[in-house]
Design an enzyme around this catalytic site. Structure first.
Site, PDB file in Angstrom:
ATOM      1  N   LYS A 131       0.840  -1.202   0.000  1.00 45.86           N
ATOM      2  CA  LYS A 131       0.000   0.000   0.000  1.00 45.86           C
ATOM      3  C   LYS A 131       0.875   1.252   0.000  1.00 45.86           C
ATOM      4  CE  LYS A 131      -3.661   2.077   2.904  1.00 45.86           C
ATOM      5  NZ  LYS A 131      -4.425   1.891   4.158  1.00 45.86           N
ATOM      6  N   SER A 206      -9.200   2.019   3.309  1.00 40.85           N
ATOM      7  CA  SER A 206      -8.326   2.706   2.378  1.00 40.85           C
ATOM      8  C   SER A 206      -7.360   1.789   1.635  1.00 40.85           C
ATOM      9  CB  SER A 206      -7.525   3.763   3.141  1.00 40.85           C
ATOM     10  OG  SER A 206      -6.730   3.160   4.159  1.00 40.85           O
ATOM     11  N   SER A 230      -9.900  -0.386   7.322  1.00 39.56           N
ATOM     12  CA  SER A 230      -9.215  -0.184   6.043  1.00 39.56           C
ATOM     13  C   SER A 230      -8.507  -1.411   5.487  1.00 39.56           C
ATOM     14  CB  SER A 230      -8.213   0.969   6.161  1.00 39.56           C
ATOM     15  OG  SER A 230      -8.884   2.196   6.268  1.00 39.56           O
TER      16      SER A 230
END
Length: 526
Positions: A131, A206, A230
């Site tokens: 990420k 996210s 997330s």
């Protein structure tokens, strides 16, 4: 005689009915806008992409496969699917292939010292995704914030270093929501990430880029972060496994934005993957020496666990009702545990859970945590005028996304009611005690990950508080795993959340393996 209770009940029914009508109309609007864009990624034709990381690592080590073959296979898959789903925002293919060739040379030489043992490097030569919120040396480090578009990491976050130390090879960096604080992965640098099962649907946030590229077969292991769901929401929406560790188990440093104040207690970093077989070992690698803080180690016998089931949050008025297909899927999990494992599952109703949203929001308030305001994060350290940004957004001039601006505005009104704050903090403490007593060291709670399957793009704005199902476990500090349960009638994934008591993460992994065995786990693209 008409009583006050009768009037209150009637008003409640009217509000519910109106809410359902409005919801149905909005859903139709989003359907008409986005459904014609529906598509899926092409099928996987290379068998390498269908194997677990554990299997790939063994085949690389025994020379049935080379690391270069494996890395190249995943690179080829990313090249094929990323133009469709927009999950990856940067690549390091050349470096990855060089590292893979170096691994192959070492393995072919036969001159392996202890540092290259299977124990020290269990995922030697296996490609991974990371990420963009984590520092990966030489890669973009913006978290979707326009003012950081040209910021590149010059170091590796500890969790990334742990992954590299075990022999894993990063090949891509993945997309997220702006500043990692919204549950659709879209920002004004890299755009919107799309669901590989239906590109008209969201991937969650996210860590949505991670969820999407893993589900599409472009990676087999990923690294995500979670402060309100997330990791778990993207895992749920994309039909993979994702684990939010217990509070304080995995090092969170080397992220942007980095939490400060008491928010540090609610942020966790953790593993995302397609196969339950990989979940525990990948978690162990990312945690490093911190796994010593867990209460158990090794494989847990799922038949020795106690199970509890809660159908929904009890009916929070601003959170969507649980989708019927999800309710049916969850009941099948309960039936399986009872019939196949011979374990009685107790249905419970913890009344405080209906206040999950208020509890999380209160404890996350900058006024109470002593952390940085979201508006200052938007300005990369200098607080922005969120009202001005809203005005600029209406004429297409803001560098920020509407959800980020909205969160900045909502923050202005949170944490002002001292009496309410104290009540929510007290309720959170009561919940912690209840869960510790209920779950002890051998209990599991089965609970929804989210009230609906993946909605259409931008639809979360109309149901913004649905993340409450995951967020509550961040402030409680409990480990939670999102497990896939196949696809629903509309072709997007279903799933369930598995929760244990603090420091009993391995209990979650045992149940994840059982759920995968019974319900099939990740569904490949055919």
């Amino acid at each position: 005689m008409i009583t006050m209770n009768y009037i209150e009940d009637l008003l409640g029914y009217i509000v519910t009915a109106v809410g359902r009508v409005v919801s149905a109309i909005l859903n139709l609007i989003f359907y008409l806008i986005y459904e014609r864009q529906r598509s899926r990624v092409p099928p996987i034709t290379n068998d390498i992409l269908l194997q677990s990381a554990t299997s790939l690592a063994k085949k690389i080590r025994t020379r049935e496969l080379t690391s270069e073959q494996v890395v190249q296979a995943f690179i080829d898959r990313v090249e094929k699917v990323n133009p469709i789903i927009n999950a990856c925002i940067a690549e390091c293919y050349n470096t990855a292939l060089e590292e893979a060739k170096a691994v192959d040379e070492i393995l072919d030489s036969g001159n392996l010292d202890e540092s290259y043992s299977e124990e020290k490097k269990p995922f030697l030569g296996v490609p991974i995704s990371v990420k963009t919120a984590f520092a990966l040396n030489g890669m973009p480090f913006s978290s979707g914030l326009v003012s950081r578009k040209n910021v590149f990491a010059d170091f590796d976050a500890p969790i990334v270093q742990n992954a590299k130390n075990c022999g894993a090879i990063p090949i891509v960096v993945t997309n997220c929501s702006e500043l990692c604080m919204w549950w659709e992965s879209a920002n004004n640098i890299y755009g919107t990430t799309k669901n590989p099962y239906n590109t008209a649907r969201i991937v969650g946030g996210s860590s949505g880029g991670e969820g999407a590229i893993l589900a599409a077969g472009g990676a087999v292991l990923g690294i995500g972060s979670d402060i309100g769901g997330s990791i778990r929401m993207p895992s749920f929406f994309n039909g993979i496994f994702g684990h939010k560790p217990s509070k304080g188990i995995i090092n969170n440093e080397g992220q942007f934005p980095m939490c400060d104040g008491k928010d540090v207690d609610y942020l966790t970093s953790g593993p995302m993957c397609r196969y339950a077989d990989d979940l525990e070992s990948w978690f162990n690698i990312l945690a490093g020496s911190d796994i010593s803080n867990l209460k158990s180690s090794g494989m847990v016998d799922v038949k020795k666990l106690k199970f509890y089931y809660m159908e929904d949050d009890g009916g929070c008025p601003v959170v969507k009702s649980l989708h019927p297909e999800l309710r049916a899927a969850h009941r099948k999990v309960v039936e399986h545990i009872q019939s196949s494992l011979g374990i009685e599952v107790e249905t419970i109703n913890i009344k405080e859970m209906v206040h999950s949203l208020q509890i999380w929001s209160t404890l996350m308030s900058a006024r109470l945590t002593g952390g940085s305001s979201f508006a200052s994060l938007m300005g990369n350290g200098v607080e922005v005028n969120v009202w001005l940004e809203l005005l600029k957004w209406t004429i297409g001039c803001s560098k920020h996304t509407f959800p980020a601006i909205g969160l900045g505005i909502m923050e202005r009104f949170s944490g002002n009611d001292q009496e309410f704050n104290e009540k929510m903090i007290e309720m959170c403490d009561e919940l912690k005690e209840k869960f510790q007593k209920l779950l002890s060291d051998d209990g599991i709670l089965l609970y929804p990950t989210h009230p609906t399957p993946a909605p259409y793009h931008n639809q979360p704005i109309t149901m913004m508080f649905n993340f409450a199902y995951t967020a509550i476990f961040n402030v409680l500090g409990l480990p939670a795993t999102s497990c896939p349960l196949g696809l629903g009638s509309d072709g997007v994934p279903l799933g369930i959340q598995v929760i244990a008591s603090h420091a009993n993460d391995y209990n979650c992994f045992a149940v994840a393996r059982e759920i995968e065995k019974a319900f099939g786990g990740w569904v490949k693209h055919i």
